[in-house]
Scaffold this active site. Structure first.
Site, short mmCIF file in Angstrom:
data_model
loop_
_atom_site.label_atom_id
_atom_site.label_comp_id
_atom_site.label_asym_id
_atom_site.label_seq_id
_atom_site.Cartn_x
_atom_site.Cartn_y
_atom_site.Cartn_z
N CYS A 40 -9.42 -10.19 1.70
CA CYS A 40 -10.50 -10.63 2.59
C CYS A 40 -11.67 -9.66 2.52
CB CYS A 40 -10.02 -10.62 4.05
SG CYS A 40 -9.14 -12.07 4.58
N LYS B 262 3.56 -11.80 8.35
CA LYS B 262 2.96 -11.66 7.02
C LYS B 262 2.83 -10.18 6.65
CE LYS B 262 -1.75 -11.88 6.68
NZ LYS B 262 -2.42 -10.76 6.01
N ASN B 263 2.29 -9.39 7.58
CA ASN B 263 1.98 -8.00 7.23
C ASN B 263 3.20 -7.08 7.22
OD1 ASN B 263 -0.61 -8.62 6.63
ND2 ASN B 263 -1.48 -7.94 8.58
N ASP C 212 -7.26 -8.15 14.30
CA ASP C 212 -6.91 -9.48 13.80
C ASP C 212 -6.95 -10.55 14.90
OD1 ASP C 212 -6.53 -8.29 11.35
OD2 ASP C 212 -4.35 -8.23 11.48
N ARG D 237 -13.47 -2.70 0.79
CA ARG D 237 -12.25 -2.12 1.37
C ARG D 237 -11.73 -0.96 0.51
NH1 ARG D 237 -8.50 -6.83 3.64
NH2 ARG D 237 -7.58 -5.20 4.92
N ARG E 287 -3.71 -18.71 3.65
CA ARG E 287 -3.21 -17.40 3.21
C ARG E 287 -2.35 -16.71 4.26
NH1 ARG E 287 -7.24 -13.51 2.88
NH2 ARG E 287 -5.47 -12.15 2.77
N1 EPU Z 1 -9.83 2.58 5.23
C1 EPU Z 1 -10.50 3.49 4.50
N2 EPU Z 1 -9.89 4.00 3.36
C2 EPU Z 1 -8.66 3.61 2.99
C3 EPU Z 1 -7.97 2.65 3.76
C4 EPU Z 1 -8.59 2.16 4.89
O1 EPU Z 1 -11.61 3.86 4.81
O2 EPU Z 1 -8.18 4.12 1.94
C5 EPU Z 1 -10.48 2.03 6.44
C6 EPU Z 1 -10.70 0.52 6.34
O3 EPU Z 1 -11.87 0.17 5.65
C7 EPU Z 1 -10.77 0.14 7.81
C8 EPU Z 1 -9.80 1.12 8.48
O4 EPU Z 1 -9.60 2.18 7.54
O5 EPU Z 1 -12.06 0.38 8.31
C9 EPU Z 1 -8.48 0.56 8.85
O6 EPU Z 1 -7.96 -0.21 7.80
P1 EPU Z 1 -6.42 -0.23 7.50
O7 EPU Z 1 -6.18 0.54 6.26
O8 EPU Z 1 -5.61 0.04 8.72
O9 EPU Z 1 -6.24 -1.74 7.18
P2 EPU Z 1 -5.24 -2.23 6.17
O10 EPU Z 1 -4.05 -1.36 6.23
O11 EPU Z 1 -5.90 -2.48 4.88
C10 EPU Z 1 -3.82 -3.82 7.72
C11 EPU Z 1 -3.60 -5.29 7.72
C12 EPU Z 1 -4.86 -5.99 8.18
C13 EPU Z 1 -5.23 -5.49 9.57
C14 EPU Z 1 -5.37 -3.96 9.56
C15 EPU Z 1 -5.65 -3.36 10.90
C16 EPU Z 1 -2.03 -5.56 5.92
C17 EPU Z 1 -1.75 -6.08 4.57
N3 EPU Z 1 -3.25 -5.72 6.38
O12 EPU Z 1 -4.88 -3.64 6.79
O13 EPU Z 1 -4.56 -7.36 8.24
O14 EPU Z 1 -6.45 -6.06 9.97
O15 EPU Z 1 -4.19 -3.37 9.03
O16 EPU Z 1 -4.65 -3.70 11.78
O17 EPU Z 1 -1.15 -5.03 6.58
C18 EPU Z 1 -5.06 -9.64 8.23
O18 EPU Z 1 -3.85 -9.86 8.33
O19 EPU Z 1 -5.93 -10.55 8.38
C19 EPU Z 1 -5.52 -8.30 7.93
C20 EPU Z 1 -6.73 -8.06 7.45
#
Ligand code: EPU
Length: 419
Positions: free
Chosen positions: A116, A22-23, A306, A123, A399
Site C-alpha cells: 500500500c 492477516k498481519n 488501520d 515505505r 487484499r
Molecule cells: N518505518 C520507517 N523505517 C522502517 C520501517 C518503518 O521509517 O524501516 C516507519 C513507517 O514509515 C511508519 C512507521 O515506521 O511511519 C511505522 O510503520 P511500521 O513499520 O510499524 O509498519 P509496518 O510494520 O510496515 C504494520 C502493518 C500495517 C500497520 C502498521 C502499524 C504488517 C504487514 N503491516 O506495518 O498494516 O498499519 O504495522 O500498525 O504487519 C494494513 O494492514 O493495512 C497495514 C498497512
C-alpha cells in the site's frame, strides 16, 4: 476492473464471524524458514497476500499444502535465498522473509518491498537494515537489490528509532538463531508479536518480554515446528464494529477478541455507542446519537492507524466536531477527499490532521479505493449514503478482507461485484 456496487442506506443485522489476522499470517509464514521441521497453520485468511507469501516460500524451495484455512509448510529443503523482484514488489510483507533467510543462510538478496502506498518515500526499510547490521550483517546494494551477509549473527542491543511492528517481528525472529543475547528496546507491542513470540518459545526459542517495550532474546540452535492457530483479526473486528455503529445497526461480531480493540471500545463508551461483549464475541447495539471524539493514531494499545479511515467515516455521523490526527503514516488521509465528495464536511489542516464536522448526510458517488483500510472506510460510507455507490480498485480491499461482499450480504448489505 472489478467494482463493488452498493445500495444504501443499509441496516445490518445478524452475526458476522471474524477471520484470522492477516498481519499475523503474513509473519508466521516466513517464520517457518527458521523452523527445523513442519508447521501446520490453521485459521488462515483466504486473501491474495497470503497466497503471495506461500508462492514466495515455494519459489525459495519450501513445500506448502493448503486446504481451506489450513496450510502445512515444510521448509527443510529450502535452497534459495533471493527474493524475486516481481513478487517482492507486490507486497510489503515480503520484507518479513529477509531476516529468517539471513539467519538460516547467512546471506540474503532482495529488492525494495512493495505494498500500500501509505508511508513516506515508498515505505522505508532503514530500521530493518540498521537492526540486521547491529546483529553483524554487512550490507551491499547492487543492481537495485540489497544484499545482506553475515558469517555468524551475533546478539547485540538495538534501540528502534521508530516503533515498527514488522521491524520488531523481523529482528525478534532473526535474533532467535543468532549467538548470544539480543536486547531490543522501544519495541512494538501488538498482540500479533506476542502470539509469534509465544509460539516460537513453545518450540524451543527463548524470547522474553514480547508485548512490552523491551525484549530479550537468547539465541538457540534450532526451533521446531508444530501447530499454530492464527488469532482473530483485530482490525476486521474493529471495522465491523464501526460499520454497525455508523449505520445505527445491531450486529453481533463472533470469533473475535474484543480485548484486542480495547481502545475502540473505550471510545465507544465515550461517544454513546452501546455494546455487550464476551471473551470471543461483541454485540454492537443500535445507538441513534453519536457524540464526536477526537483521536490520534498510536502504536498498540493506542488507536490503530488501520482503523483511522473507518473511524473518520463514523465521525461524519457524530453530533459535532472531531479532529482525526494520523501520526503513523504520511499518506493515509487521501481518501478524505472522497468523503467530502460524498457530502462530508471536512477540513484538511495538514497532511496529518483533518477536522470533521458532523452529522452530515452522505450521497452516492463513483469512488476508487486508494488503499486497503481506506477501501473498507469507503464501503462503510456507502452503507451510510443514499443510493447506489460504485467503488473501483477493489483489489485493494480484497487484499485484506476475505470475500467481503459475500460476508456483508449475509448481514443484510446490498453489495454486488461487477467485472
Ligand atoms: N518505518 C520507517 N523505517 C522502517 C520501517 C518503518 O521509517 O524501516 C516507519 C513507517 O514509515 C511508519 C512507521 O515506521 O511511519 C511505522 O510503520 P511500521 O513499520 O510499524 O509498519 P509496518 O510494520 O510496515 C504494520 C502493518 C500495517 C500497520 C502498521 C502499524 C504488517 C504487514 N503491516 O506495518 O498494516 O498499519 O504495522 O500498525 O504487519 C494494513 O494492514 O493495512 C497495514 C498497512
Amino acid at each position: 476492473m472489478s467494482q463493488f456496487i452498493i445500495n444504501g442506506p443499509a441496516k445490518l443485522s445478524g452475526e458476522i464471524p471474524v477471520n484470522g489476522a492477516k498481519n499475523l499470517a503474513l509473519k508466521i509464514i516466513p517464520a517457518s524458514i527458521i523452523l527445523a521441521d513442519e508447521i501446520t497453520i490453521t485459521n488462515l485468511p483466504d486473501i491474495e497476500d497470503i497466497d503471495r507469501a506461500l508462492s514466495l516460500l515455494e519459489i525459495l524451495g519450501g513445500k506448502t499444502e493448503k486446504r481451506g484455512s489450513r496450510v502445512k509448510i515444510d521448509t527443510r529443503n529450502l535452497n534459495k535465498n533471493e527474493l524475486p523482484k516481481d513478487i517482492a514488489n507486490k507486497f510489503r510483507a515480503s520484507i518479513m522473509f529477509v531476516g529468517p533467510l539471513l539467519a538460516r543462510f547467512g546471506e540474503v538478496k532482495f529488492p525494495h518491498p512493495g505494498g500500500c502506498v501509505i508511508g513516506a518515500g515508498g515505505r522505508p526499510i532503514d530500521i530493518f537494515v540498521e537492526g540486521f547490521k547491529k546483529l553483524g550483517a554487512e550490507l551491499k546494494i547492487q543492481n537495485d537489490h540489497y544484499i545482506l551477509k553475515a558469517k555468524k549473527l551475533r546478539g547485540n542491543t538495538y534501540f528502534f528509532p521508530n516503533v515498527s511492528v514488522t521491524a520488531t517481528e523481523s529482528l525478534m525472529m532473526t535474533a532467535t538463531l543468532a549467538s548470544g543475547t539480543t536486547t531490543l528496546k522501544n519495541c512494538a507491542m501488538e498482540p500479533e508479536i506476542t502470539e509469534l513470540a509465544q509460539y516460537l518459545n513453545e518450540n524451543g526459542a527463548d524470547i522474553q518480554g514480547a508485548g512490552t517495550p523491551t525484549m530479550t532474546i537468547k539465541g538457540v540452535d534450532n526451533v521446531s515446528g508444530g501447530k499454530f492457530h492464527i488469532i482473530p483479526d483485530r482490525i476486521e473486528t474493529g471495522s465491523f464494529a464501526i460499520m454497525a455503529a455508523a449505520t445505527g445497526s445491531e450486529l453481533t461480531i463472533t470469533d473475535c477478541r474484543p480485548d484486542h480493540i480495547q481502545i475502540l471500545l473505550t471510545i465507544f463508551e465515550k461517544i454513546g455507542i452501546k455494546y455487550q461483549r464476551g471473551r470471543d464475541w461483541l454485540k454492537i447495539k443500535r445507538s441513534p446519537k453519536i457524540q464526536p471524539y477526537s483521536i490520534k493514531t498510536h502504536e498498540y494499545p493506542g488507536f490503530p492507524t488501520d482503523l483511522q479511515p473507518p473511524y473518520t467515516v463514523l465521525m461524519t455521523q457524530a453530533q459535532g466536531t472531531s479532529i482525526i490526527h494520523e501520526t503513523i503514516y504520511d499518506r493515509r488521509l487521501f481518501y478524505v477527499d472522497m468523503l467530502s465528495q460524498m457530502g462530508a464536511d471536512t477540513i484538511m489542516c495538514d497532511p496529518h490532521r483533518v477536522v470533521v464536522n458532523g452529522p452530515t448526510k452522505l450521497y452516492n458517488k463513483k469512488l476508487t479505493s486508494p488503499d486497503l483500510r481506506a477501501g473498507i472506510a469507503l464501503i462503510i460510507a456507502s452503507l451510510v449514503a443514499e443510493g447506489e455507490t460504485q467503488i473501483g480498485n477493489i483489489y485493494q480491499i480484497d487484499r485484506g478482507y476475505e470475500k467481503i461482499d459475500k460476508r456483508l450480504r449475509k448481514i443484510g448489505v446490498n453489495i454486488n461485484r461487477s467485472k
